[in-house]
Design an enzyme around this catalytic site. Structure first.
Site, PDB file in Angstrom:
ATOM      1  N   TRP A   1       0.823  -1.209   0.000  1.00  0.00           N
ATOM      2  CA  TRP A   1       0.000   0.000   0.000  1.00  0.00           C
ATOM      3  C   TRP A   1       0.853   1.254   0.000  1.00  0.00           C
ATOM      4  CZ3 TRP A   1      -4.326  -0.541  -2.100  1.00  0.00           C
ATOM      5  CH2 TRP A   1      -5.082  -1.695  -1.924  1.00  0.00           C
TER       6      TRP A   1
ATOM      7  N   ASP B   1      -1.655   6.565   6.175  1.00  0.00           N
ATOM      8  CA  ASP B   1      -2.718   5.715   5.629  1.00  0.00           C
ATOM      9  C   ASP B   1      -3.098   4.701   6.707  1.00  0.00           C
ATOM     10  OD1 ASP B   1      -4.343   3.904   4.376  1.00  0.00           O
ATOM     11  OD2 ASP B   1      -2.933   3.403   2.757  1.00  0.00           O
TER      12      ASP B   1
ATOM     13  N   LYS C   1     -12.569  -1.534   6.281  1.00  0.00           N
ATOM     14  CA  LYS C   1     -11.865  -2.474   7.159  1.00  0.00           C
ATOM     15  C   LYS C   1     -12.361  -2.350   8.598  1.00  0.00           C
ATOM     16  CE  LYS C   1      -8.949  -2.748   3.540  1.00  0.00           C
ATOM     17  NZ  LYS C   1      -8.040  -1.927   2.753  1.00  0.00           N
TER      18      LYS C   1
HETATM   19  C1  LIG Z   1      -7.455  -1.460   1.655  1.00  0.00           C
HETATM   20  C2  LIG Z   1      -6.354  -0.480   1.734  1.00  0.00           C
HETATM   21  C3  LIG Z   1      -6.209   0.547   0.791  1.00  0.00           C
HETATM   22  C4  LIG Z   1      -7.097   0.684  -0.413  1.00  0.00           C
HETATM   23  O1  LIG Z   1      -8.331   1.111  -0.066  1.00  0.00           O
HETATM   24  P1  LIG Z   1      -9.439   1.443  -1.173  1.00  0.00           P
HETATM   25  O2  LIG Z   1     -10.510   2.037  -0.315  1.00  0.00           O
HETATM   26  O3  LIG Z   1      -9.803   0.156  -1.814  1.00  0.00           O
HETATM   27  O4  LIG Z   1      -8.861   2.402  -2.132  1.00  0.00           O
HETATM   28  C5  LIG Z   1      -5.184   1.442   0.960  1.00  0.00           C
HETATM   29  N1  LIG Z   1      -4.341   1.350   1.997  1.00  0.00           N
HETATM   30  C6  LIG Z   1      -4.450   0.375   2.926  1.00  0.00           C
HETATM   31  C7  LIG Z   1      -3.484   0.325   4.054  1.00  0.00           C
HETATM   32  C8  LIG Z   1      -5.461  -0.566   2.817  1.00  0.00           C
HETATM   33  O5  LIG Z   1      -5.571  -1.538   3.736  1.00  0.00           O
END
Ligand SMILES: *Cc1c(COP(=O)(O)O)cnc(C)c1O
Length: 368
Positions: free
Chosen positions: A106, A180, A204
């Protein structure tokens, strides 16, 4: 195999969209057709109505309470997922140089999106260090990072969802920190004041897909690049209470229910204690077995995403088949890592962990 009682719902270890608290789904079900006796579903009311405004304000208040968000931070309820934030962040914050730490898939995606702006001549992207040398099983020591002077911001991903690699201490850097937190938000108490901007896709640990949370310090607003679309401009969204255009109203409402649920559980500190215990039980079991293995350095092990491999990868398919048969779902690891992954977000309880360990033990016993 029998003896496991799933009360019709399975244990869903999906990395995302992930398990929601059952109580939240039940509440939403009860309210689905007729929210607060208004005769409509939340889905069917205007985002500008007094009813939805109430939902929006309450959810923000609850989130502020849960995360102890200081007054000089705006909370935005946006769309486009965390992935759109990879582009939105540079458009709003990049003027000279931005520092990025590479700790996994990511953060790499965030880097490559940011690099478009560098290619377009809009700034410089500096990767300070990479966990690649350890195959993303440990984070290089901060003393080796090539930080730039006067970076506009420092970006990192405290919980790499795919590799299960986590950083628990906020890096001691001078630039505003952009994190993030898609897969770890609300799992662990954090000091929001140490961050310039926190973002997370909802699917999540917050609620359903479609909502993206941004928590941003006010002094970082108002300097977006001219190319930044209106809807991606944090200042514009903040000035319009995240309703510059139609927001993801139903996902917002459900996330608000999750925040209420979390407060009822005792807040982030209480859920953190449970998360620690869940992770401890699962890692202890893996570490005490010669059959299962997790390669991540102990101090960088995620408490949300636990990847593990089987001693013989030829057994992966059978493991997945048999685990699914007993109601343990979505344990397949990401293809880049292989093996298995149990995502154990807030809505996964200790009983689910014990059932998983019970199955893993049973599967191992039959083979060694
Ligand atoms: C799932 C995830 C993403 C991507 O998220 P989207 O909402 O599908 O764009 C980005 N960073 C992390 C750490 C993730 O777990």
């Amino acid at each position: 195999m029998s003896g496991l009682n799933f009360d019709k719902r399975v244990h869903n270890f999906c990395a995302g969209p992930a398990t929601m608290p059952k109580a939240v789904l039940e509440k939403a079900q009860n309210e689905l057709l007729n929210w607060k006796n208004g005769g409509s579903s939340v889905m069917e009311i205007s985002h500008r109505s007094a009813d939805f405004t109430q939902i929006a304000q309450k959810s923000e208040q609850d989130l502020r309470k849960l995360m102890n968000i200081p007054d000089n931070y705006k909370v935005l309820f946006l769309q486009g997922g965390a992935s759109l934030q990879f582009s939105t962040i540079p458009m709003n914050l990049l003027h000279g140089t931005a520092d990025y730490l590479d700790t996994g898939i990511w953060s790499k995606k965030a880097i490559s999106e940011a690099q478009r702006y560098e290619q377009a001549g809009l700034g410089k992207i500096n990767v300070v260090a990479s966990a690649k040398d350890s195959n993303y099983t440990s984070v290089p020591d901060i003393s080796s990072w090539q930080l730039s002077e006067n970076a506009d911001y420092f970006h990192y991903c405290p919980n790499e969802t795919i590799q299960g690699l986590a950083m628990f201490d906020v890096p001691n850097v001078t630039a505003p920190i952009v994190a993030d937190m898609s897969s770890c938000i609300l799992s662990t108490p954090i000091d929001v004041s140490k961050f310039g901007l926190i973002y997370a896709g909802a699917q999540k640990n917050i609620g359903p897909a479609g909502l993206t949370l941004v928590i941003v310090r006010e002094d970082l607003l108002g300097n977006a690049n001219l190319i930044c679309p209106n809807t991606q401009n944090y200042k514009n969204q903040a000035d319009n209470d995240s309703m510059l255009n139609t927001p993801a109203t139903f996902a917002w409402y459900l996330s608000g229910l999750v925040f209420e649920w979390l407060l009822e559980q005792g807040g982030v500190e209480a859920i953190y204690q449970q998360n620690l215990e869940k992770a401890r039980r699962l890692y202890d079991f893996i570490d005490n077995s010669d059959f299962y293995h997790n390669p991540v350095a102990k101090n960088n092990r995620s408490i949300m995403n636990v990847p593990f491999t089987l001693a013989d990868s030829n057994l992966d398919k059978l493991f997945l088949e048999q685990s699914a048969q007993v109601g343990l779902l979505n344990l397949k690891g990401h293809k880049s890592v292989g093996g298995m992954r149990a995502s154990i977000y807030n809505a996964i309880d200790l009983a689910a962990i014990d059932d998983l360990i019970g199955f893993m033990q049973h599967f191992e016993n039959k083979r060694v």
